[in-house]
Design an enzyme around this catalytic site. Structure first.
Site, PDB file in Angstrom:
ATOM      1  N   HIS A   4      -9.214  -5.078  -7.480  1.00 43.58           N
ATOM      2  CA  HIS A   4      -8.164  -5.322  -6.487  1.00 43.58           C
ATOM      3  C   HIS A   4      -6.838  -4.766  -7.020  1.00 43.58           C
ATOM      4  O   HIS A   4      -6.393  -5.128  -8.113  1.00 43.58           O
ATOM      5  CB  HIS A   4      -8.042  -6.808  -6.160  1.00 43.58           C
ATOM      6  CG  HIS A   4      -7.202  -7.041  -4.946  1.00 43.58           C
ATOM      7  ND1 HIS A   4      -7.727  -7.040  -3.670  1.00 43.58           N
ATOM      8  CD2 HIS A   4      -5.876  -7.200  -4.808  1.00 43.58           C
ATOM      9  CE1 HIS A   4      -6.747  -7.214  -2.798  1.00 43.58           C
ATOM     10  NE2 HIS A   4      -5.611  -7.316  -3.469  1.00 43.58           N
ATOM     11  N   ALA A   5      -6.219  -3.882  -6.248  1.00 46.06           N
ATOM     12  CA  ALA A   5      -5.032  -3.175  -6.730  1.00 46.06           C
ATOM     13  C   ALA A   5      -3.872  -4.134  -7.026  1.00 46.06           C
ATOM     14  O   ALA A   5      -3.669  -5.108  -6.313  1.00 46.06           O
ATOM     15  CB  ALA A   5      -4.581  -2.149  -5.692  1.00 46.06           C
TER      16      ALA A   5
ATOM     17  N   HIS B 136       1.741   1.282  -1.002  1.00 51.56           N
ATOM     18  CA  HIS B 136       2.002  -0.157  -1.096  1.00 51.56           C
ATOM     19  C   HIS B 136       2.353  -0.535  -2.538  1.00 51.56           C
ATOM     20  O   HIS B 136       3.372  -1.183  -2.809  1.00 51.56           O
ATOM     21  CB  HIS B 136       0.765  -0.938  -0.619  1.00 51.56           C
ATOM     22  CG  HIS B 136       0.891  -2.414  -0.771  1.00 51.56           C
ATOM     23  ND1 HIS B 136       1.352  -3.226   0.246  1.00 51.56           N
ATOM     24  CD2 HIS B 136       0.665  -3.238  -1.829  1.00 51.56           C
ATOM     25  CE1 HIS B 136       1.394  -4.477  -0.186  1.00 51.56           C
ATOM     26  NE2 HIS B 136       0.982  -4.510  -1.444  1.00 51.56           N
ATOM     27  N   GLU B 137       1.519  -0.112  -3.468  1.00 49.67           N
ATOM     28  CA  GLU B 137       1.738  -0.461  -4.881  1.00 49.67           C
ATOM     29  C   GLU B 137       3.007   0.201  -5.418  1.00 49.67           C
ATOM     30  O   GLU B 137       3.760  -0.407  -6.189  1.00 49.67           O
ATOM     31  CB  GLU B 137       0.528  -0.062  -5.728  1.00 49.67           C
ATOM     32  CG  GLU B 137      -0.771  -0.796  -5.360  1.00 49.67           C
ATOM     33  CD  GLU B 137      -0.654  -2.309  -5.416  1.00 49.67           C
ATOM     34  OE1 GLU B 137       0.168  -2.821  -6.193  1.00 49.67           O
ATOM     35  OE2 GLU B 137      -1.381  -2.987  -4.650  1.00 49.67           O
TER      36      GLU B 137
ATOM     37  N   HIS C  32       6.014  -1.837  -4.760  1.00 49.45           N
ATOM     38  CA  HIS C  32       6.277  -2.890  -5.764  1.00 49.45           C
ATOM     39  C   HIS C  32       7.014  -2.294  -6.966  1.00 49.45           C
ATOM     40  O   HIS C  32       7.984  -2.851  -7.469  1.00 49.45           O
ATOM     41  CB  HIS C  32       4.962  -3.505  -6.252  1.00 49.45           C
ATOM     42  CG  HIS C  32       4.274  -4.392  -5.243  1.00 49.45           C
ATOM     43  ND1 HIS C  32       4.895  -5.449  -4.625  1.00 49.45           N
ATOM     44  CD2 HIS C  32       2.990  -4.406  -4.778  1.00 49.45           C
ATOM     45  CE1 HIS C  32       4.037  -6.069  -3.816  1.00 49.45           C
ATOM     46  NE2 HIS C  32       2.873  -5.450  -3.884  1.00 49.45           N
TER      47      HIS C  32
ATOM     48  N   GLU D 123       6.084  -7.279  -0.622  1.00 50.63           N
ATOM     49  CA  GLU D 123       4.890  -6.669  -0.034  1.00 50.63           C
ATOM     50  C   GLU D 123       5.228  -5.613   1.016  1.00 50.63           C
ATOM     51  O   GLU D 123       4.389  -4.780   1.357  1.00 50.63           O
ATOM     52  CB  GLU D 123       4.008  -7.753   0.605  1.00 50.63           C
ATOM     53  CG  GLU D 123       3.501  -8.819  -0.365  1.00 50.63           C
ATOM     54  CD  GLU D 123       2.722  -8.231  -1.530  1.00 50.63           C
ATOM     55  OE1 GLU D 123       2.182  -7.128  -1.399  1.00 50.63           O
ATOM     56  OE2 GLU D 123       2.662  -8.895  -2.592  1.00 50.63           O
TER      57      GLU D 123
ATOM     58  N   HIS E 288      -7.485 -13.305  -3.271  1.00 51.31           N
ATOM     59  CA  HIS E 288      -6.273 -14.119  -3.406  1.00 51.31           C
ATOM     60  C   HIS E 288      -6.559 -15.611  -3.483  1.00 51.31           C
ATOM     61  O   HIS E 288      -5.703 -16.372  -3.936  1.00 51.31           O
ATOM     62  CB  HIS E 288      -5.303 -13.820  -2.270  1.00 51.31           C
ATOM     63  CG  HIS E 288      -4.903 -12.367  -2.202  1.00 51.31           C
ATOM     64  ND1 HIS E 288      -5.771 -11.388  -1.806  1.00 51.31           N
ATOM     65  CD2 HIS E 288      -3.738 -11.739  -2.524  1.00 51.31           C
ATOM     66  CE1 HIS E 288      -5.163 -10.213  -1.868  1.00 51.31           C
ATOM     67  NE2 HIS E 288      -3.932 -10.390  -2.297  1.00 51.31           N
TER      68      HIS E 288
ATOM     69  N   TYR F  31       1.952 -11.815   3.134  1.00 49.62           N
ATOM     70  CA  TYR F  31       1.505 -10.603   3.829  1.00 49.62           C
ATOM     71  C   TYR F  31       1.755 -10.717   5.332  1.00 49.62           C
ATOM     72  O   TYR F  31       2.002  -9.729   6.003  1.00 49.62           O
ATOM     73  CB  TYR F  31       0.025 -10.329   3.557  1.00 49.62           C
ATOM     74  CG  TYR F  31      -0.269 -10.131   2.090  1.00 49.62           C
ATOM     75  CD1 TYR F  31       0.141  -8.984   1.419  1.00 49.62           C
ATOM     76  CD2 TYR F  31      -0.927 -11.114   1.348  1.00 49.62           C
ATOM     77  CE1 TYR F  31      -0.114  -8.809   0.066  1.00 49.62           C
ATOM     78  CE2 TYR F  31      -1.186 -10.954   0.001  1.00 49.62           C
ATOM     79  CZ  TYR F  31      -0.779  -9.799  -0.639  1.00 49.62           C
ATOM     80  OH  TYR F  31      -1.028  -9.632  -1.977  1.00 49.62           O
TER      81      TYR F  31
HETATM   82  O1  X8Z Z   1      -3.528  -7.563  -1.999  1.00 48.34           O
HETATM   83  C1  X8Z Z   1      -2.942  -6.672  -1.416  1.00 48.34           C
HETATM   84  C2  X8Z Z   1      -2.300  -5.533  -2.200  1.00 48.34           C
HETATM   85  C3  X8Z Z   1      -1.828  -5.964  -3.529  1.00 48.34           C
HETATM   86  S1  X8Z Z   1      -0.442  -7.026  -3.464  1.00 48.34           S
HETATM   87  C4  X8Z Z   1      -3.312  -4.419  -2.371  1.00 48.34           C
HETATM   88  N1  X8Z Z   1      -2.910  -6.664  -0.047  1.00 48.34           N
HETATM   89  C5  X8Z Z   1      -3.553  -7.700   0.761  1.00 48.34           C
HETATM   90  C6  X8Z Z   1      -5.068  -7.661   0.655  1.00 48.34           C
HETATM   91  O2  X8Z Z   1      -5.608  -6.648   0.191  1.00 48.34           O
HETATM   92  O3  X8Z Z   1      -5.720  -8.633   1.058  1.00 48.34           O
HETATM   93  C7  X8Z Z   1      -2.215  -5.679   0.778  1.00 48.34           C
HETATM   94  C8  X8Z Z   1      -2.375  -6.144   2.186  1.00 48.34           C
HETATM   95  C9  X8Z Z   1      -3.135  -7.431   2.171  1.00 48.34           C
HETATM   96 ZN    ZN Z   2       1.264  -5.994  -2.809  1.00 51.88          ZN
END
Ligand code: X8Z
Ligand code: ZN
Length: 447
Positions: A173-174, A203-204, A207, A231, A334, A344
């Site tokens: 997960h990025a 997106h990254e 940050h 975000e 998460h 988000y």
């Molecule tokens: O977790 C993320 C990013 C890292 S902060 C890749 N996102 C959420 C997800 O993947 O569930 C971006 C959008 C939603």
């Molecule tokens: Zn993010």
């Protein structure tokens, strides 16, 4: 089968741990004078009406979500048949092209309104041109610097991991990391050469840009105005990057590709699958945890409550029978990693506010000029837009978030109207299309 196994192997295995975790986490929150962990998380938004505000935003977005949901369901029924995707019923979650049914961009080819017309999935073109993860990051950085924003330091390039290391187990997960020493900022991402990952790269990098802009502030202020702001930065820029205009400029789309009404609807639908589809998911991720942390949902109803929310808000259902032996929320990063998620939801609202304001600053959007629609704006190379964004980023968390928002938008609250404005042509089209298809909007909840 793959989805089922993932849920068993990830979430399923942490069910008992989670119950214990909730207890311990609440205990820690109480020691900090919060009633429970949900309340502790909300402190970040500095508002007594935050939950009501989120509900209000959801109510504004919901009618549009229902139209998108109905249209997608009708198209999936065409493809898979009436028995698999019945009318008036929630959509089986495994048909939406994503492990968690959180965004639906991967089924764009099945639901695209005008097949054969322009598509913004430029993945094939990226592969054809020999794109690499490195190139994707370099291009993203170039977009930021073209607006007069900061380049990343050498430590970023030597320390980051932008591809999955062969033979090594990794949390793929990025994520982006601030080492808080003023020079070490890193990303870890198992980047694949796809349009979807190109968005994640931006997106990254958003940050990282925030980290860079506030690196000289006292440590307590080195954070986003609120977590949603952090975000939203990269996503706001990615909205500009993905425009047909920009894709043409960087050679991913043929210059002669027309941008007529049909291409526009295809474009907005593809974007809606990524953005609108996400709202109810983002909402229930924390609705579920707020209910768990405040004790209104007991461990005997963890999975049941999850699917109740999935059905009520997202209009989806599990394709296989679930029970309290399963723990499907835990299959999402998460929840396992305990990252608050309403950020988000906030981000997906405010990124359109940021985008709109930056577009207006760049002279790329005028609400009174119909020949210049919001979704066509690209503020690449625009230093004024960059300066505006920088003013907000450089504040870090040193000011209340409404003030940071004012620096970019002139507004001091979350507002879904920029979002509605962006998608207006699609909303009109979807309402007409669902009527024409005879597709009723919504679903029965008696299953
Ligand atoms: O977790 C993320 C990013 C890292 S902060 C890749 N996102 C959420 C997800 O993947 O569930 C971006 C959008 C939603
Ligand atoms: Zn993010």
């Amino acid at each position: 089968m793959f989805l089922k196994r993932w849920h068993e192997q990830s979430g399923g295995k942490m069910r008992d741990h989670y119950e214990k975790f909730v207890e311990l986490s609440n205990e820690a929150s109480r020691m900090n004078n919060f009633s429970d962990t949900g309340a502790y998380w909300l402190r970040n938004y500095e508002s007594d009406t935050f939950k009501e505000d989120i509900e209000g935003l959801w109510q504004t977005i919901r009618p549009f979500y229902l139209q998108l949901h109905a249209y997608v369901r009708a198209k999936l029924r065409d493809h898979y048949g009436e028995d698999k995707v019945p009318k008036n019923q929630p959509i089986p979650a495994h048909l939406l092209g994503n492990m968690w049914a959180q965004t639906w961009g991967n089924i764009d080819d099945l639901v695209t309104p005008y097949p054969g017309k322009t598509s913004i999935d430029v993945t094939p073109e990226m592969l054809k041109q020999g794109y690499t993860p490195k190139k994707m990051f370099e291009m993203s950085e170039e977009f930021f610097t073209s607006m007069g924003l900061l380049p990343t330091p050498p430590e970023f390039w030597s320390g980051s991991i932008i591809e999955k290391l062969a033979g090594k187990e990794m949390v793929c997960h990025a994520s982006a990391w601030d080492f808080c020493n003023g020079k070490d900022f890193r990303i870890k991402q198992c980047t694949k050469v796809t349009m979807e990952d190109f968005n994640v790269v931006h997106h990254e990098m958003g940050h990282i840009q925030y980290f860079l802009q506030y690196k000289n502030l006292p440590l307590v202020y080195r954070d986003g105005a609120n977590s949603g702001f952090h975000e939203a930065v990269g996503d706001s820029l990615a909205l500009s990057v993905q425009t047909l205009k920009h894709l043409k400029e960087i050679g991913l789309l043929d210059k002669s590709t027309p941008q007529d009404h049909e291409a526009t609807i295809n474009y907005l639908l593809a974007t809606a699958l990524k953005k609108i589809a996400f709202f109810p998911f983002a909402y229930i991720m924390d609705k579920w945890r707020w209910d768990v942390f405040d004790g209104s949902v007991k461990s005997t109803d963890y999975n049941g409550h999850w699917w109740k929310l999935r059905e009520k808000y997202q209009g989806i259902r599990s394709p296989v029978t679930r029970s309290e032996n399963d723990f499907d929320p835990g299959a999402k990063y998460h929840i396992a990693a305990n990252v608050e998620y309403i950020r988000y939801f906030v981000s997906f609202v405010i990124q359109f506010q940021f985008y709109k304001s930056l577009c207006m600053t760049a002279g790329q959007y005028d609400p009174h000029n119909r020949s210049q629609p919001l979704h066509e704006c690209d503020f690449y190379r625009n230093k004024e837009a960059g300066a505006k964004l920088r003013a907000m980023l450089a504040m870090g968390a040193s000011r209340p978030w409404p003030e940071a928002m004012r620096a970019v938008t002139g507004q001091d609250r979350m507002d879904a109207s920029a979002f509605r404005e962006y998608f207006k042509p699609l909303e009109v089209w979807l309402i007409a299309k669902n009527k024409e298809l005879g597709e009723p909007v919504g679903w029965d909840s008696d299953q």
